[in-house]
Design an enzyme around this catalytic site. Structure first.
Site, PDB file in Angstrom:
ATOM      1  N   GLY A  48      -0.033  29.393   7.732  1.00  0.00           N
ATOM      2  CA  GLY A  48      -0.751  29.397   6.462  1.00  0.00           C
ATOM      3  C   GLY A  48       0.080  29.808   5.265  1.00  0.00           C
ATOM      4  CG  HIS A  49       3.052  32.633   3.268  1.00  0.00           C
ATOM      5  ND1 HIS A  49       4.387  32.680   2.942  1.00  0.00           N
ATOM      6  CD2 HIS A  49       2.411  33.271   2.274  1.00  0.00           C
ATOM      7  CE1 HIS A  49       4.547  33.338   1.808  1.00  0.00           C
ATOM      8  NE2 HIS A  49       3.369  33.701   1.382  1.00  0.00           N
ATOM      9  CG  PHE A  50       3.043  28.583   0.817  1.00  0.00           C
ATOM     10  CD1 PHE A  50       1.910  29.235   0.360  1.00  0.00           C
ATOM     11  CD2 PHE A  50       4.282  29.060   0.456  1.00  0.00           C
ATOM     12  CE1 PHE A  50       2.027  30.333  -0.491  1.00  0.00           C
ATOM     13  CE2 PHE A  50       4.401  30.153  -0.391  1.00  0.00           C
ATOM     14  CZ  PHE A  50       3.281  30.793  -0.863  1.00  0.00           C
TER      15      PHE A  50
END
Length: 142
Positions: A48-50
């Site tokens: 999720g990053h990124f």
């Protein structure tokens, strides 16, 4: 002296997924150390990053530097079983992205030490480019 993952886990309490150092080389006891982390695509934070451009979060780069510091400060018989706690972070700067496939190298040097408190200067390099730097304060506690 080079410490591997088994040695590190005997010194600090961190475990996966929060163990962010694979090896630590003690260059000068209680003074200088270099930590290493092979940054892989499998790191949980990259999901999720990124998602479109995976980048290691800056706070985790600082955490990897902190874990290297804890190994340096706690790698003595009389400090085994104790914990190194963050007391503060000053002058933190992020200079370069750390992405999957990078070798993260953290260089730590003790600037000042008084009793259970230590101030260290740390620099993190990703593939030989300066990625982050800062000054950190630690407290050694039970």
């Amino acid at each position: 002296m080079m410490l591997d993952i088994r040695d590190i886990m005997e010194i600090i309490p961190h475990r996966q997924p929060m163990l962010l150092v694979d090896k630590v080389e003690i260059l000068e006891e209680e003074k200088r150390a270099v930590g290493y982390k092979g940054v892989t695509y499998n790191e949980p934070f990259f999901a999720g990053h990124f998602a479109a451009e995976p980048v290691m979060p800056g706070v985790l780069i600082l955490e990897a530097m902190a874990q290297t510091t804890a190994v340096l400060l706690l790698n003595r018989e009389e400090t085994r079983g104790k914990i190194g706690y963050f007391g503060g972070i000053n002058k933190a700067k992020f200079r370069k992205k750390v992405q999957p496939g990078s070798l993260l190298r953290m260089e730590i040097e003790v600037v000042k030490r008084r009793g259970p408190v230590a101030v260290v200067s740390g620099k993190a390099y990703a593939d030989d480019g300066l990625a982050a730097e800062g000054e950190m304060t630690f407290m050694i506690g039970e």
